[in-house]
Each structure stands twice: as structure tokens, then as C-alpha cells.
Design a protein around this motif. Structure first.
Motif, short mmCIF file in Angstrom:
data_model
loop_
_atom_site.label_atom_id
_atom_site.label_comp_id
_atom_site.label_asym_id
_atom_site.label_seq_id
_atom_site.Cartn_x
_atom_site.Cartn_y
_atom_site.Cartn_z
N TRP A 128 50.26 23.11 -71.21
CA TRP A 128 50.31 21.95 -70.32
C TRP A 128 51.68 21.91 -69.66
O TRP A 128 52.58 22.69 -69.98
CB TRP A 128 50.10 20.64 -71.09
N SER A 155 49.63 18.10 -66.22
CA SER A 155 48.68 19.12 -65.81
C SER A 155 48.36 20.00 -67.00
O SER A 155 49.17 20.16 -67.91
CB SER A 155 49.25 19.99 -64.68
N GLY A 202 52.70 24.86 -62.69
CA GLY A 202 52.26 26.22 -62.93
C GLY A 202 53.39 27.21 -63.07
O GLY A 202 53.32 28.17 -63.85
N LEU A 216 48.56 29.29 -61.03
CA LEU A 216 49.82 29.36 -61.76
C LEU A 216 50.88 29.98 -60.85
O LEU A 216 50.60 30.89 -60.09
CB LEU A 216 49.67 30.23 -63.01
N ARG A 256 46.73 23.88 -68.27
CA ARG A 256 46.42 25.24 -67.86
C ARG A 256 44.93 25.48 -68.07
O ARG A 256 44.38 25.17 -69.11
CB ARG A 256 47.22 26.25 -68.69
N THR A 282 46.38 25.58 -62.79
CA THR A 282 46.71 24.31 -63.43
C THR A 282 45.84 23.23 -62.80
O THR A 282 45.52 23.29 -61.61
CB THR A 282 48.19 23.92 -63.25
#
Length: 264
Positions: A225, A113, A151, A145, A115, A120
Motif C-alpha cells: 500500500w 492506495s 506507485g 506502478l 497495489r 495502484t
């Protein structure tokens, strides 16, 4: 610092762009498309406003509408824009084998994932070999998040003032996601994550579906990430969780090192 809301009010046309952007994010997060009513509700817009904006976006090729179901989907121009931006922002090509390795070694579903502002977004999903799987997360799905394990991992390694600002911007977390996502429980979870090195989500999104996440850092040491694993609760028991955590952290460190080397 001027707030985002204040900034939007001071720039002509910013509110319309913000609303259109919100709709684009919602449309792109739905692989099967979304109805007008759902998009309007999720974007906190009236049906008429949402329809007007979606129609304008369709003219520009940014969204499309299924002629049979009337559901709204991402348009061809979004693909072209994404392709143009990929050379600067996309890390999927240098990450895919690491995500696959994580799924193979743990037998759980593994994810990468990224940010994006206060959310996310899942970029890669690799299925593990264990037959019982979790479907909470897939490509394009967004979470705030501090909600999903990815997150939580990212938020825990942000500076304290960024965490404070995030919580101030999002007082709705507890109401939307439950008491476990209130400020104090979340702060406690972030502290535990930082001490442990990886986040644990004990079925807070879907009961019985657990997740763990580890932050991946850029060259400047910023958590941009995360790698994560999800699966059935009994697969994340105290006898196995530390081993999964060590494997996850090793892969996250490998990816951080690869990103640093690839972007020199």
C-alpha cells in the motif's frame, strides 16, 4: 518462469476472461461510467467485442448500463463480491483515521492506495483544508506502478528483479506518460525515493499538481500500500517538502505497524 501471456494462451478460455477482467477494471475505475467506445479503446478491443463482453457481464450483474446515457457502470454483483472479499483484503477501516490525520496536519489532500498487480488503486481520499486542491486522484482511480507518487513509492521498495520484470512488461510507459517515465529516468526516481524514504512526483501527470508518496508494508515487509499527498506545486516547495515528507513517513510507519498488529 512462464510469462503471463504464455499462461493465458495455454489455458482454454483464459483470453476471454482476461478481456472481461480488463473491462471490469476499467468500468470500476470510472465513477460516472464510461462509454462503449472509451472502454473498447482503453481495453484494446473492437467495439463489437467490447459490446459482446459487456452485455454478457451485464446479464451476470457485474456491470450495468445507464438507460439514458448508455454509459457502463459497475453492477450490483461487484458490490456483493467486494463485500465478501473485504474481510480478507480491505484495510480501509483501520486506515481511515490515519489518512484523515494526514490531511488535517498537512492541509493537503491525502490518499491511501493499494497495489494490485502492476497498478495502484486509490481506496481512500481525504480533503485537506487548503482551498486549492488537486483532483488527479480519487477513489477507484488506477495508475501503473511508477507513474503516480504512490506507485513510485511501492515500486522503489520492490526487489530489483521485480523492478526489472515490471519494466520489461511495460515498454509503453514512456510513450503513454512521457519521456520522464522512460526506463532510465524512472530508475533514477526509484533510487532517489529509496534514499529519501518517500517519492516525489513533480507534476509529471498534470502540470502544476505535485504529489509525494510513502510505502506501507505488510507483516513480511512487502510494500503493498502507499499513503500520498497531492496539491498545488507552490505548496511543495523546498522550504516545506521535507516537513511534509517527515509527516507522511510517520503516518506510513504508523499504518504499517497497525496492519502488522491487526493481522497477527
Amino acid at each position: 518462469m512462464e510469462s503471463t501471456a504464455s499462461g493465458r494462451r495455454s489455458v482454454p478460455g483464459a483470453q476471454a476472461i482476461a478481456r472481461a477482467s480488463a473491462l471490469l477494471r476499467l468500468v470500476s475505475a470510472s465513477a460516472d461510467g464510461a462509454s462503449l467506445q472509451q472502454l473498447a479503446t482503453d481495453a484494446s478491443l473492437s467495439r463489437s467485442t467490447a459490446h459482446r463482453l459487456l452485455t454478457a457481464l451485464k446479464v451476470e450483474g457485474l456491470v450495468d448500463q445507464d438507460p439514458v446515457t448508455s454509459r457502463w457502470t459497475a453492477g450490483p454483483e461487484l458490490y456483493l463480491m467486494g463485500t465478501a472479499a473485504a474481510s480478507r483484503y480491505d484495510i480501509t477501516e483501520i486506515s481511515r483515521d490515519i489518512v484523515r490525520s494526514l490531511a488535517v496536519k498537512t492541509e493537503e489532500s491525502a490518499f491511501l492506495s493499494t497495489r494490485r498487480a502492476d497498478e495502484t488503486v486509490c481506496l481512500i481520499r481525504e480533503e485537506g483544508s487548503f482551498p486549492i486542491r488537486s483532483f488527479v486522484l480519487s477513489e477507484g482511480i488506477r495508475f501503473p506502478l511508477g507513474v503516480a507518487s504512490a506507485g513510485i513509492a511501492i515500486l522503489s521498495f520492490l526487489p530489483d528483479h521485480d523492478v526489472d520484470a515490471y519494466l520489461e512488461r511495460h515498454p509503453e510507459l514512456e510513450g503513454r506518460w512521457g519521456a520522464a517515465h522512460g526506463p532510465e529516468p524512472l530508475r533514477k526516481r526509484l533510487a532517489e525515493t529509496k534514499a529519501r524514504g518517500y517519492a516525489v512526483n513533480p507534476g509529471l501527470i498534470v502540470e502544476g499538481s505535485w504529489g509525494i508518496g510513502a510505502a506501507v508494508f505488510d507483516r513480511e515487509g512487502r510494500p503493498e500500500w502507499a499513503l500520498s499527498l497531492t496539491g498545488a506545486e507552490f505548496r511543495f516547495g523546498p522550504d516545506r517538502l521535507p516537513q511534509l515528507g517527515r509527516t507522511l513517513l510517520a503516518h506510513a510507519h504508523q499504518l504499517s505497524s497497525r496492519i502488522a498488529g491487526a493481522r497477527r
